[in-house]
Design an enzyme around this catalytic site. Structure first.
Site, mmCIF file in Angstrom:
data_model
loop_
_atom_site.group_PDB
_atom_site.id
_atom_site.type_symbol
_atom_site.label_atom_id
_atom_site.label_comp_id
_atom_site.label_asym_id
_atom_site.label_seq_id
_atom_site.Cartn_x
_atom_site.Cartn_y
_atom_site.Cartn_z
ATOM 1 N N GLY A 48 0.860 -1.192 0.000
ATOM 2 C CA GLY A 48 0.000 0.000 0.000
ATOM 3 C C GLY A 48 0.892 1.236 0.000
ATOM 4 C CB ILE A 91 3.378 2.432 4.634
ATOM 5 C CG1 ILE A 91 2.496 3.489 5.313
ATOM 6 C CG2 ILE A 91 4.678 2.248 5.412
ATOM 7 C CD1 ILE A 91 1.958 3.101 6.685
ATOM 8 N NE ARG A 125 -6.368 -8.114 0.114
ATOM 9 C CZ ARG A 125 -6.956 -7.810 1.258
ATOM 10 N NH1 ARG A 125 -7.661 -8.706 1.893
ATOM 11 N NH2 ARG A 125 -6.881 -6.613 1.777
ATOM 12 C CB THR A 142 7.188 -0.265 10.520
ATOM 13 O OG1 THR A 142 6.975 -0.566 9.135
ATOM 14 C CG2 THR A 142 8.665 -0.049 10.780
ATOM 15 N NE ARG A 173 -1.857 -1.617 14.599
ATOM 16 C CZ ARG A 173 -1.470 -0.398 14.230
ATOM 17 N NH1 ARG A 173 -0.204 -0.145 13.924
ATOM 18 N NH2 ARG A 173 -2.347 0.585 14.172
ATOM 19 C CD GLU A 226 2.890 -1.823 20.191
ATOM 20 O OE1 GLU A 226 3.151 -2.528 19.203
ATOM 21 O OE2 GLU A 226 2.457 -0.664 20.119
ATOM 22 C CG HIS A 264 3.585 1.560 17.786
ATOM 23 N ND1 HIS A 264 2.503 0.719 17.950
ATOM 24 C CD2 HIS A 264 3.408 2.150 16.579
ATOM 25 C CE1 HIS A 264 1.696 0.809 16.901
ATOM 26 N NE2 HIS A 264 2.239 1.691 16.047
ATOM 27 N N GLY A 299 6.523 4.677 14.595
ATOM 28 C CA GLY A 299 6.310 4.864 13.153
ATOM 29 C C GLY A 299 5.813 6.238 12.761
HETATM 30 C C1 DGY Z 1 -1.046 3.713 12.888
HETATM 31 O O1 DGY Z 1 -1.512 4.826 12.652
HETATM 32 O O2 DGY Z 1 -1.676 2.685 12.691
HETATM 33 C C2 DGY Z 1 0.343 3.667 13.379
HETATM 34 O O3 DGY Z 1 0.690 2.428 13.868
HETATM 35 C C3 DGY Z 1 0.565 4.740 14.420
HETATM 36 O O4 DGY Z 1 1.928 4.896 14.614
#
Ligand code: DGY
Length: 320
Positions: free
Chosen positions: A156, A158, A178, A237, A239, A268, A286, A288
C-alpha cells in the site's frame, strides 16, 4: 446534527481539538496515562462521537457504554483496535487516518533497516557501556544495502514509500500483495510482484507493511521464518501480532534468520523477554508516526472526519 457531543479518549495534538471545537461540545482526556474505564464510560454515555487512539479497544463494552454513538474516528491508519463489524451492526461509522503518516512510517522503516544492517544499536550500547574500544578493520562489520533485495509484504502507500527510499539506496524490490500495484508505479519502483514463498526465500530484507487482520495473524510464524534466508533481516513497522514473537526469538537464537528490527510487538507494550538480550534485535517503541508534524496531521484528519460526518459532506477517510 448541531452541537454534537464529542469525546476524545486520549491526549491528541491541540489543532485536532480546535477543529472539533468548531462543531461541537468537546470533552478530551488530557492525561498521558490511559483514560480509566469508569471515566471513559461516564463520558461515552452521552457521546455522539468518539475520537480514539490505537490503544483504545472499541469492543462491545465500549459500544454498550455509548448508546448514542454515531462515529468512531481513530487517530491511526490501523484500526484493528476497533470491532468494525460490530460498529457497522450498530450503525456506527468508523474512520481512520491513511496517507498522512505514510512518509513518517516509511522513514522509520528505512531507519530501522539501516540501524539493523549497520549494527547501530550495538554500537550505541558499546559506547554507553563504557567498554574500552578502538577502531578495528573487522570491528562490528555490517552489510551494505546496494544490490540487495527488499521483499515488501503489503504494497500500500507505506510499502510503496519504503520501496522508493530503498531504491535510492540501490536495493531491488519484490513485493507480495493481494493485488498488483498500478503498472506505472511498478515501473517507477522497478518492483516485481511475487508470491510469499518466493519473497521469503529470496529476500535479504523482509519488511512487513500490511494491515493486521485474522488473515495476517502470525503470517510470519516458525514456518515462514524457516523459509527465510539464514542471513535475512526482518523489519516490522506494521502490527506486532503479524509475527509470532516466540517463534521469532527461536529463529534469531538458532541462526535461522540474521536479525530483526521491530517497531511493534505482539503483546504491546510488553516485549518478549527473549528479544531483550539479543544483539541481533533492534527494538523501538512504536514510533512509526511519531513526528510532531505527522501526529498533528493525524489528529487534524480524525477531527475533520468528525466534522465532515456531522456537517453532511461525509468523513474524508471512512473505513466502512
Ligand atoms: C497507525 O496509525 O496505525 C500507526 O501504527 C501509528 O503509529
Amino acid at each position: 446534527m448541531t452541537n454534537p457531543r464529542i469525546v476524545v479518549t486520549g491526549k491528541i495534538p491541540e489543532p485536532g481539538v480546535e477543529v472539533l471545537n468548531t462543531i461541537g461540545e468537546v470533552w478530551a482526556w488530557t492525561d498521558d496515562e490511559p483514560i480509566p474505564h469508569d471515566i471513559r464510560d461516564e463520558r461515552l454515555a452521552t457521546a455522539d462521537a468518539a475520537v480514539t487512539l490505537l490503544t483504545d479497544t472499541v469492543d462491545e463494552a465500549f459500544l454498550d457504554a455509548a448508546p448514542q454513538l454515531k462515529i468512531v474516528a481513530n487517530v491511526a491508519v490501523g484500526y484493528n483496535n476497533i470491532d468494525v463489524g460490530l460498529c457497522q451492526a450498530r450503525g456506527v461509522t468508523v474512520t481512520n487516518t491513511p496517507g498522512v503518516l505514510t512518509d513518517a512510517t516509511a522513514d522509520l522503516a528505512m531507519g530501522l533497516l539501516l540501524m539493523v544492517t549497520r549494527r547501530l544499536g550495538e554500537g550505541e550500547r558499546l559506547i554507553r557501556s563504557e567498554t574500552p574500544w578502538k577502531w578495528g578493520m573487522f570491528m562490528m562489520l555490517g552489510t551494505g544495502l546496494q544490490g540487495r533485495q527488499l521483499g515488501i509484504i503489503g504494497m500500500g502507500g507505506i510499502g510503496q514509500a519504503l520501496a522508493q527510499r530503498a531504491r535510492a539506496f540501490g536495493m531491488q524490490i519484490v513485493y507480495h500483495n493481494r493485488s498488483a500495484v498500478a503498472p506505472d508505479i511498478e515501473a517507477a519502483l522497478d518492483a516485481r510482484r511475487c508470491n510469499l514463498d518466493e519473497l521469503l526465500a529470496t529476500s535479504d530484507v523482509v519488511s512487513l507493511n500490511c494491515p493486521y487482520s485474522e488473515e495476517t495473524h502470525h503470517l510470519i510464524d516458525a514456518y515462514a521464518l524457516s523459509a527465510m534466508r539464514n542471513d535475512a533481516v526482518l523489519v516490522n513497522t506494521a502490527r506486532g501480532p503479524i509475527v509470532d514473537e516466540g517463534a521469532l526469538v527461536e529463529a534469531l537464537s538458532n541462526g535461522e534468520i540474521g536479525a530483526v528490527a521491530l517497531d511493534v510487538f505482539e503483546h504491546e507494550p510488553k516485549v518478549h523477554p527473549g528479544l531483550l538480550g539479543l544483539d541481533n534485535a533492534v527494538l523501538v517503541p512504536h514510533l512509526g508516526s511519531a513526528t510532531v508534524e505527522t501526529r498533528t496531521a493525524m489528529a487534524t484528519l480524525a477531527a475533520r472526519n468528525v466534522v465532515g460526518f456531522f456537517g453532511g459532506s461525509g468523513p474524508a477517510t471512512p473505513v466502512t
